[in-house]
Design a protein around this motif. Structure first.
Motif, short mmCIF file in Angstrom:
data_model
loop_
_atom_site.label_atom_id
_atom_site.label_comp_id
_atom_site.label_asym_id
_atom_site.label_seq_id
_atom_site.Cartn_x
_atom_site.Cartn_y
_atom_site.Cartn_z
N ALA A 253 0.72 -1.29 0.05
CA ALA A 253 -0.13 -0.11 -0.11
C ALA A 253 0.83 1.37 -0.11
N PRO A 254 2.02 1.30 0.72
CA PRO A 254 2.62 2.61 0.70
C PRO A 254 3.11 2.95 -0.63
N GLY A 255 3.52 2.18 -1.52
CA GLY A 255 4.16 2.33 -2.75
C GLY A 255 3.27 2.87 -3.84
N ARG A 256 1.99 2.13 -3.63
CA ARG A 256 0.82 2.75 -4.50
C ARG A 256 0.43 4.15 -4.08
N ALA A 257 0.36 4.49 -2.71
CA ALA A 257 -0.08 5.63 -2.32
C ALA A 257 1.14 6.40 -2.71
N LEU A 258 2.35 6.36 -2.36
CA LEU A 258 3.37 7.22 -2.94
C LEU A 258 3.38 7.66 -4.47
N VAL A 259 2.96 6.57 -5.33
CA VAL A 259 2.87 6.93 -6.76
C VAL A 259 1.90 7.87 -6.97
N GLU A 260 0.85 7.82 -6.28
CA GLU A 260 -0.43 8.51 -6.33
C GLU A 260 -0.08 9.98 -5.89
N VAL A 261 0.55 10.02 -4.74
CA VAL A 261 0.41 11.45 -3.95
C VAL A 261 1.61 12.36 -4.53
N TRP A 262 2.65 11.76 -5.05
CA TRP A 262 4.04 12.35 -5.06
C TRP A 262 3.75 13.19 -6.46
N PRO A 263 3.05 13.16 -7.62
CA PRO A 263 3.05 13.84 -8.47
C PRO A 263 1.85 15.10 -8.19
N LEU A 264 0.76 14.82 -7.22
CA LEU A 264 -0.08 15.68 -6.88
C LEU A 264 0.53 17.08 -6.10
N MET A 265 1.40 16.33 -5.06
CA MET A 265 2.14 17.32 -4.27
C MET A 265 3.20 18.04 -5.18
N ARG A 266 3.65 17.60 -6.11
CA ARG A 266 4.60 18.26 -6.95
C ARG A 266 4.31 19.28 -7.79
N ALA A 267 3.12 18.92 -8.19
CA ALA A 267 2.53 20.00 -9.00
C ALA A 267 2.11 21.26 -8.27
N ALA A 268 1.92 20.75 -7.07
CA ALA A 268 1.40 21.91 -6.07
C ALA A 268 2.62 22.69 -5.39
N GLY A 269 4.02 22.11 -5.94
CA GLY A 269 4.95 22.65 -5.10
C GLY A 269 5.16 22.28 -3.80
N LEU A 270 4.71 21.04 -3.33
CA LEU A 270 4.83 20.83 -2.03
C LEU A 270 5.39 19.44 -1.75
N GLU A 271 6.36 19.00 -2.79
CA GLU A 271 6.94 17.74 -2.65
C GLU A 271 8.15 17.78 -1.74
N VAL A 272 8.73 18.76 -1.19
CA VAL A 272 9.55 18.93 -0.09
C VAL A 272 8.85 18.90 1.18
N PRO A 273 8.00 19.36 1.56
CA PRO A 273 7.24 19.01 2.97
C PRO A 273 6.85 17.69 2.99
#
Length: 495
Positions: free
Chosen positions: A332-352
């Protein structure tokens, strides 16, 4: 610098202050010490005036033991030049520079030799903190310095308004009306003290002689007279004063903070404007390093999202990743990471996000796309150096980043021109201009100039990128140089 966690990873200035406010750093005397005196004798007390004037520029919230900066940080530079360089800083999308700038702005250090009563450097520091949304630290800084001049008092009053408590500022102004050159704050404070008739008289007189700015005069009239509050609709304002913002709120015509300068975002953090407004405000502040990633996570996880799309997709994805890690599910963590990373990156929030979960994700041994993201998150996390040693580096870029995390980028092949500039920065001396500043003990000025070069380098002027990194390393900012180099690779040209 600035500060260290128990495990050795550095804390950002904002995170250090938040932990201090939460009690992680002791602020009070040892509770084991009995709160009684050994005798009934009256102790000798020495009295002296508080330092004012030029010493206001020396005030800070972070001592040298936290920042690592010497007391002479500003002393050999001119106040006007320092103020200009502080105002010129542009650090959006540059987390390492944000952390460094906050450390500089909040540092305790001796004032510039030519500092005057107007405290130009302190004013510039306060204005930059407010611009970045760090309203609470700015208010604490000016409260410690003392608002001894109208210029400093005006900033204290505005910051107090944004934080929702003007009691101390109003008390100070009533004790010395010369502190405020503006009549709007006087009318407001008179009304808040219950002196409605006097407030109305001062307002009427001021409006009659044109001594109060609009639309504040109109707003104060509506504030003082509830019947007038339902007058003609007010035109929106894109850059209101703090007083205008609070008056509009008081008469039932609030301005949404999402379209206002960043300093207003702090007013939405209490949740009074709704959860969505609070989330959007927290995201804006987190992008600028003005709140910690833990505070952002706390707001994200208050409740289940009530809708989908935009901000709600990010909230739901972060919650799924957080829950998957807490459950310890295998996939589950891997699947959740693949989903959340591009969303946060598009919002400029990948570092937090990386600061929150990078170490946990690195320990899972993820592969494929999830493994690639986990590697990036690890490199953007506080424990990047250790994690880079432990994770497999399977591409030329990954091998370069691992070497960079260790402080030896020259040991790996540079995959592109940006990487070549970063490696050069770790091998070269700073440019002559900055070398002269450092030699003349103008350390703070040299760092600010290096930050300007870094912003230019991130935007594409690669020689400036190399010069900035060389400067940081020369003045002992090794961790900053490594983080800045990693971000220049993984976050590209910034935002």
């Amino acid at each position: 610098m600035p500060g260290q966690e128990d495990g050795g990873a550095p804390l950002s200035a904002i995170e250090w202050l938040e932990r201090q406010a939460a009690g992680a750093v002791p602020l009070r005397p040892d509770p084991a010490e009995p709160p009684v005196a050994n005798t009934a004798d009256v102790p000798e007390v020495s009295v002296r005036p508080l330092e004012t004037g030029p010493m206001a520029d020396a005030v800070g919230l972070l001592p040298p033991s936290v920042t690592g900066f010497p007391q002479t940080l500003w002393q050999e530079s001119r106040a006007a030049e320092l103020a200009r360089r502080v105002a010129a800083q542009r650090v959006e999308g540059q987390p390492a520079m944000q952390a460094l700038l906050y450390s500089l702005l909040l540092a305790e250090a001796l004032p510039p030799a030519d500092a005057g009563r107007e405290a130009r450097l302190l004013q510039a520091r306060l204005d930059k903190l407010a611009e970045l949304g760090a309203v609470e630290p700015a208010e604490a800084l000016i409260a410690r310095a003392g608002p001894e001049t109208p210029a400093l008092f005006a900033r204290w009053f505005d910051l107090s308004l944004l934080l929702g408590d003007t009691s101390e500022a109003c008390t100070a102004m009533r004790a010395d009306m010369h502190l405020s050159e503006r009549l709007g704050p006087r009318v407001f404070c008179l009304a808040r003290a219950g002196n409605w008739a006097e407030a109305a008289m001062v307002l009427d007189t001021a409006r009659a002689i044109g001594a109060i700015e609009e639309p504040v005069g109109d707003l104060l009239a509506r504030f003082l007279d509830p019947e007038a509050a339902s007058g003609p609709e007010l035109a929106p304002s894109r850059d209101p004063t703090a007083l205008e913002f609070r008056l509009r709120e008081a008469i039932g015509a609030p301005l949404p903070t999402s379209a206002l300068p960043l300093r207003f975002a702090v007013t939405a953090l209490g949740g009074d404007a709704g959860w969505r407004a609070e989330i959007e405000a927290a995201e804006r502040l987190a992008r600028h390093g003005a709140i910690s990633e833990n505070r952002l996570l706390g707001i994200y996880t208050q409740r289940a999202p009530a809708a989908s799309g935009g901000v709600w997709d990010r909230v739901a994805a972060v919650q799924r990743l957080d829950a998957a890690l807490a459950r310890g599910d295998a996939g589950a963590p891997g699947r959740a990471l693949v989903e959340v990373w591009p969303l946060m990156r598009a919002a400029g929030l990948e570092v937090p996000l990386a600061r929150l979960f990078g170490a946990e994700l690195a320990a899972l041994g993820l592969d494929g796309k999830a493994g690639e993201i986990a590697f990036e998150a690890a490199l953007l996390s506080p424990d990047y150096e250790r994690l880079a040693r432990e994770l497999p580096a399977e591409t030329p870029q990954a091998r370069f980043l691992a070497a960079l995390a260790a402080g030896t980028p020259g040991r790996a092949e540079a995959p592109d021109a940006r990487a070549e500039a970063i490696a050069e920065g770790f091998a070269a001396a700073p440019p002559p201009e900055l070398a002269r500043m450092i030699e003349a003990d103008r350390l703070g000025e040299a760092i600010l100039r290096g930050m300007e070069l870094y912003a230019s380098g991130r935007a594409g002027d690669l020689p400036d990128l190399a010069a900035a990194l060389a400067t940081f390393r020369t003045v002992g900012l090794e961790d900053t140089a490594r983080r800045a180099g990693i971000e220049a690779m993984l976050l590209g040209r910034g935002r």
